[in-house]
Design a protein around this motif. Sequence first.
Motif, PDB file in Angstrom:
ATOM      1  N   MET A   1     101.316 151.136 -23.703  1.00  0.00           N
ATOM      2  CA  MET A   1     100.576 150.728 -22.525  1.00  0.00           C
ATOM      3  C   MET A   1     100.226 149.242 -22.627  1.00  0.00           C
ATOM      4  N   THR A   2      99.858 148.659 -21.514  1.00  0.00           N
ATOM      5  CA  THR A   2      99.527 147.238 -21.455  1.00  0.00           C
ATOM      6  C   THR A   2      98.015 147.048 -21.513  1.00  0.00           C
TER       7      THR A   2
ATOM      8  N   GLU B   1      94.376 147.003 -13.076  1.00  0.00           N
ATOM      9  CA  GLU B   1      94.436 148.332 -13.671  1.00  0.00           C
ATOM     10  C   GLU B   1      94.451 148.302 -15.190  1.00  0.00           C
ATOM     11  N   ASN B   2      94.678 147.146 -15.787  1.00  0.00           N
ATOM     12  CA  ASN B   2      94.767 147.075 -17.243  1.00  0.00           C
ATOM     13  C   ASN B   2      93.393 147.237 -17.889  1.00  0.00           C
TER      14      ASN B   2
ATOM     15  N   GLU C   1      94.728 155.475 -24.814  1.00  0.00           N
ATOM     16  CA  GLU C   1      95.862 156.024 -24.061  1.00  0.00           C
ATOM     17  C   GLU C   1      95.724 157.536 -23.897  1.00  0.00           C
TER      18      GLU C   1
ATOM     19  N   GLY D   1      93.060 158.595 -20.978  1.00  0.00           N
ATOM     20  CA  GLY D   1      93.635 158.648 -19.639  1.00  0.00           C
ATOM     21  C   GLY D   1      92.717 158.333 -18.480  1.00  0.00           C
TER      22      GLY D   1
END
Length: 204
Positions: free
Chosen positions: A1-2, A95-96, A121, A124
């Motif tokens: 993920m970023t 969104e990051n 992650e 969620g």
Amino acid sequence: MTVDVIILAAGLSRRMGVCKALLPWQQGTLLDQACKVYGQLGGQQLVVVGQASKAMSQIARSYGFQTVVNEQPKLGQGHSLALGIRALASLASKENPVLCAVVDQPLVTAHMVQTLVAAYEVSGTAQTIICPLYGPSKERGNPVIFGAYWKQALQQITADCGGRYILQGIGKPYIRFVEIKEPAGVDVDTPSEYEQLYDMWGKL
């Protein structure tokens, strides 16, 4: 993920007496070490600098970090964090999640950071906050990952307590603690603390 990254390096280092970010560590400085550890998360990367801003900016840019200068470092860590979050707002996806780190914890490793990211992650949700607990004593520390939900609140922080304003207040129900077995959350605040850590781990 970023994950976006902010490294706070604008403190006045009153107890240290010199700019902590530029203290030697291994083949570089404490700032070099922080950029290496936190520079692999794929998002926007930012260092908030204060004193010695030219030298720190040069180091940060060599690792792909952008910088923002805190012209009023006496206002404290909260002001630096708010500046960093505002700067990210024009650069990064809304969104990051954002990882907020400090420059003076050289024992934190990239593996520990990935452990925190993996925990986020799994959660969620954009409201999740990931905090590490270090060592047998499970001492709370940095870095902290804030879900995107908290970016607006982080921009409004003015107190010297920084992110603790959220962690001890409205964000408390959303914290997920992640245990790191090593006691790596040690801050370098005084010359004696620095000398001890440098003698044990800072030399090559």
